[in-house]
Design a protein around this motif. Structure first.
Motif, PDB file in Angstrom:
ATOM      1  N   LEU A 185       6.657  53.751  43.261  1.00 15.16           N
ATOM      2  CA  LEU A 185       7.084  52.434  43.983  1.00 15.16           C
ATOM      3  C   LEU A 185       7.506  52.390  45.186  1.00 15.16           C
ATOM      4  O   LEU A 185       7.292  51.746  46.453  1.00 15.16           O
ATOM      5  N   GLY A 186       8.710  53.320  45.297  1.00 11.89           N
ATOM      6  CA  GLY A 186       9.479  53.588  46.480  1.00 11.89           C
ATOM      7  C   GLY A 186       8.538  54.068  47.690  1.00 11.89           C
ATOM      8  O   GLY A 186       8.615  53.608  48.942  1.00 11.89           O
ATOM      9  N   LEU A 187       7.679  55.110  47.434  1.00  9.41           N
ATOM     10  CA  LEU A 187       6.711  55.657  48.337  1.00  9.41           C
ATOM     11  C   LEU A 187       5.752  54.517  49.058  1.00  9.41           C
ATOM     12  O   LEU A 187       5.599  54.353  50.217  1.00  9.41           O
ATOM     13  N   LEU A 208       4.710  49.493  34.320  1.00 12.63           N
ATOM     14  CA  LEU A 208       4.907  48.885  35.689  1.00 12.63           C
ATOM     15  C   LEU A 208       3.537  49.276  36.550  1.00 12.63           C
ATOM     16  O   LEU A 208       2.727  50.256  36.282  1.00 12.63           O
ATOM     17  N   ILE A 209       2.720  48.375  37.163  1.00 16.50           N
ATOM     18  CA  ILE A 209       1.816  48.608  37.814  1.00 16.50           C
ATOM     19  C   ILE A 209       1.831  48.386  39.516  1.00 16.50           C
ATOM     20  O   ILE A 209       2.344  47.207  39.660  1.00 16.50           O
ATOM     21  N   VAL A 210       1.946  49.206  40.340  1.00 15.39           N
ATOM     22  CA  VAL A 210       2.125  49.263  41.595  1.00 15.39           C
ATOM     23  C   VAL A 210       0.821  49.004  42.446  1.00 15.39           C
ATOM     24  O   VAL A 210      -0.246  49.790  42.255  1.00 15.39           O
ATOM     25  N   LEU A 211       0.844  47.771  43.089  1.00 19.27           N
ATOM     26  CA  LEU A 211      -0.380  47.419  43.715  1.00 19.27           C
ATOM     27  C   LEU A 211      -0.209  47.282  45.198  1.00 19.27           C
ATOM     28  O   LEU A 211      -0.048  46.303  45.850  1.00 19.27           O
ATOM     29  N   PRO A 212      -0.453  48.450  45.932  1.00 15.79           N
ATOM     30  CA  PRO A 212      -0.242  48.436  47.536  1.00 15.79           C
ATOM     31  C   PRO A 212      -1.437  47.789  47.997  1.00 15.79           C
ATOM     32  O   PRO A 212      -2.547  47.685  48.015  1.00 15.79           O
ATOM     33  N   GLY A 213      -0.954  46.968  48.818  1.00 11.06           N
ATOM     34  CA  GLY A 213      -1.745  46.327  49.688  1.00 11.06           C
ATOM     35  C   GLY A 213      -2.178  44.935  49.244  1.00 11.06           C
ATOM     36  O   GLY A 213      -2.976  44.030  49.734  1.00 11.06           O
ATOM     37  N   ALA A 214      -1.611  44.489  48.107  1.00 14.25           N
ATOM     38  CA  ALA A 214      -1.940  43.366  47.333  1.00 14.25           C
ATOM     39  C   ALA A 214      -0.918  42.340  47.629  1.00 14.25           C
ATOM     40  O   ALA A 214       0.157  42.426  47.286  1.00 14.25           O
ATOM     41  N   SER A 215      -1.439  41.240  47.983  1.00 15.49           N
ATOM     42  CA  SER A 215      -0.518  39.991  48.057  1.00 15.49           C
ATOM     43  C   SER A 215      -0.230  39.342  46.608  1.00 15.49           C
ATOM     44  O   SER A 215      -0.784  39.858  45.661  1.00 15.49           O
TER      45      SER A 215
END
Length: 349
Positions: free
Chosen positions: A196-198, A262-269
Motif C-alpha cells: 500500500l505504501g509503495l 485489504l485490496i490495494v487498487l492503484p489508479g482506481a478512483s
C-alpha cells in the motif's frame, strides 16, 4: 559437517554454479587452462594437466591425440597426497614398461602435486609431463607447491561463490516467506501494508488515484469455533479465491487480520473502487460455500477509502478511513459496502 566442495561434481569445483551446461564447461576449461599454461611456462615442460578426476570428460580418448595419451597416463598415476617427481621414468621399475613410456610417445619425465580442499582432503592433482629428463631441484618443488596453492585458492573462491549464491537464494526465499500468509499463500499484514505504501507513493507521483478495500468475512470466527482452524481457513481460502478473480493482476490482495483482507487498487478512483467492491460482493454472496457437508451462506462487510476523496493522505490514514467505513458497514445489514467520505457520515452503497 560438509565441506565447501561436498556434493559437487569435479566440474562444479571450478564452476560458479551447479549447472553443467556447455557455457559452464567452457568457463571451467578456461580456468583450468590458465593454470596449465602457467605450469608449462614455469617448468618448461611439454604439458601441464590439472585434474579433479574428470580427465575422461576433458579429453577424447577415441582420437588418441597426444594430449589424450598424456591424460590417460596421468589418470593411471591417480592422486597422491604428497609431491612425486619421476626425473626419468625409464629408471622407475613400476612405470618403465608402461606403453606410453616404453613405446610412443615415450614419456620420460613426470611430476605430480596434490590439490587439497579446505578440509585438507586431496581432491585433485597437478601433473607435469615431458619427453626429456628434468632435474627437479628444491626451487622447482617450491614453485610447484606455489602453483598448487593458487589452484586451491581458486577452488575455494569458486566454492564460496556457489555457497554465496545459495545463501542469497535462501535469504530471498526467507524474505518472501516472511511476507506470505502461511495458510492462504497471499501477502500477510506486513506485506500488504508495505505494498500500500509503495503504490500510494507511486500514484501520488503520477498524480493518479488509489483506492483501498477493507473486507471482513463475518462467519470466520463462528466457523472457527464450530469446526476448528483448518476448516475455517479452508473456507477463507475459497473466499479469497473469489476475491482474486474480481481484481486485476497488479492489484494487491493481502490478509490483514484473521478474518479481514485489504485490496490495494492503484489508479482506481472512488467510483471504480465502488464498482470493484460490488463485483466482489456479488461473486462472494451469489452462491453458498459447502463446509462439512453444510451450505454456508456467506456474509461480508466492506469499507472503501480512496485518495479521490482523501488526497495527500498517508497509508496509515487511508487504512484508518477504510476501517471506519468497515465498522459502519458491520452495523448495517449483511453484505453492506460503505465508502468513507470526508467531513460527513460514511456513505452506504
Amino acid at each position: 559437517m560438509a565441506t565447501l566442495v561436498d556434493g559437487a561434481s569435479r566440474l562444479d569445483l571450478f564452476s560458479d554454479s551447479s549447472n553443467t551446461s556447455r557455457a559452464n564447461f567452457e568457463k571451467y576449461e578456461a580456468k583450468i587452462a590458465r593454470f596449465e599454461r602457467l605450469g608449462i611456462h614455469l617448468f618448461g615442460v611439454a604439458n601441464c594437466i590439472v585434474s579433479f578426476g574428470n580427465l575422461r570428460d576433458r579429453f577424447d580418448r577415441g582420437e588418441q591425440s597426444m594430449a589424450a595419451i598424456e591424460a590417460a597416463f596421468c589418470e593411471m598415476l591417480g592422486f597422491s597426497d604428497e609431491i612425486r617427481v619421476y626425473n626419468n621414468l625409464n629408471f622407475e621399475e613400476e612405470y618403465a614398461n608402461h606403453p606410453s613410456v616404453k613405446g610412443e610417445p615415450q614419456i620420460v619425465f613426470c611430476a605430480q602435486h596434490p590439490i587439497f580442499d579446505p578440509k585438507d582432503q586431496c581432491v585433485g592433482c597437478i601433473y607435469l609431463i615431458d619427453y626429456v629428463e628434468h632435474k627437479f631441484d628444491d626451487e622447482s618443488r617450491l614453485l610447484f607447491a606455489d602453483l598448487a596453492v593458487m589452484v586451491e585458492r581458486e577452488l575455494l573462491m569458486s566454492a564460496l561463490k556457489v555457497q554465496y549464491a545459495e545463501l542469497v537464494k535462501q535469504v530471498r526465499n526467507l524474505k518472501r516467506d516472511a511476507l506470505l500468509d502461511p495458510v492462504l499463500g497471499m501477502w500477510n499484514s506486513a506485506a500488504i501494508t508495505r505494498s500500500l505504501g509503495l503504490e500510494l507513493e507511486r500514484c501520488q507521483k503520477a498524480e493518479k488515484p488509489l483506492s483501498l478495500l477493507y473486507i471482513s468475512i463475518n462467519q470466520y470466527q463462528k466457523l472457527k469455533d464450530q469446526f476448528g482452524t483448518s476448516v475455517s481457513d479452508a473456507f477463507l481460502l475459497k473466499i479469497a479465491s473469489r476475491m482474486r478473480s474480481c481484481i486485476r493482476p497488479f492489484d494487491a490482495l493481502g490478509r490483514f487480520e484473521s478474518d479481514a483482507f485489504l485490496i490495494v487498487l492503484p489508479g482506481a478512483s472512488n467510483l471504480v473502487a465502488a464498482a470493484v467492491a460490488e463485483r466482489i460482493r456479488l461473486a462472494i454472496v451469489s452462491r453458498p460455500e459447502t463446509v462439512e457437508n453444510e451450505d454456508v451462506v456467506i456474509e461480508i462487510s466492506m469499507g472503501i477509502s480512496s485518495t479521490s476523496i482523501f488526497p495527500n493522505v498517508s497509508p496509515e490514514a487511508l487504512v484508518k478511513n477504510a476501517e471506519k467505513a468497515l465498522l459502519t458497514a458491520r452495523r448495517l445489514e449483511s453484505n453492506s459496502i460503505v465508502q468513507a467520505e470526508a467531513g460527513q457520515l460514511d456513505i452506504s452503497l
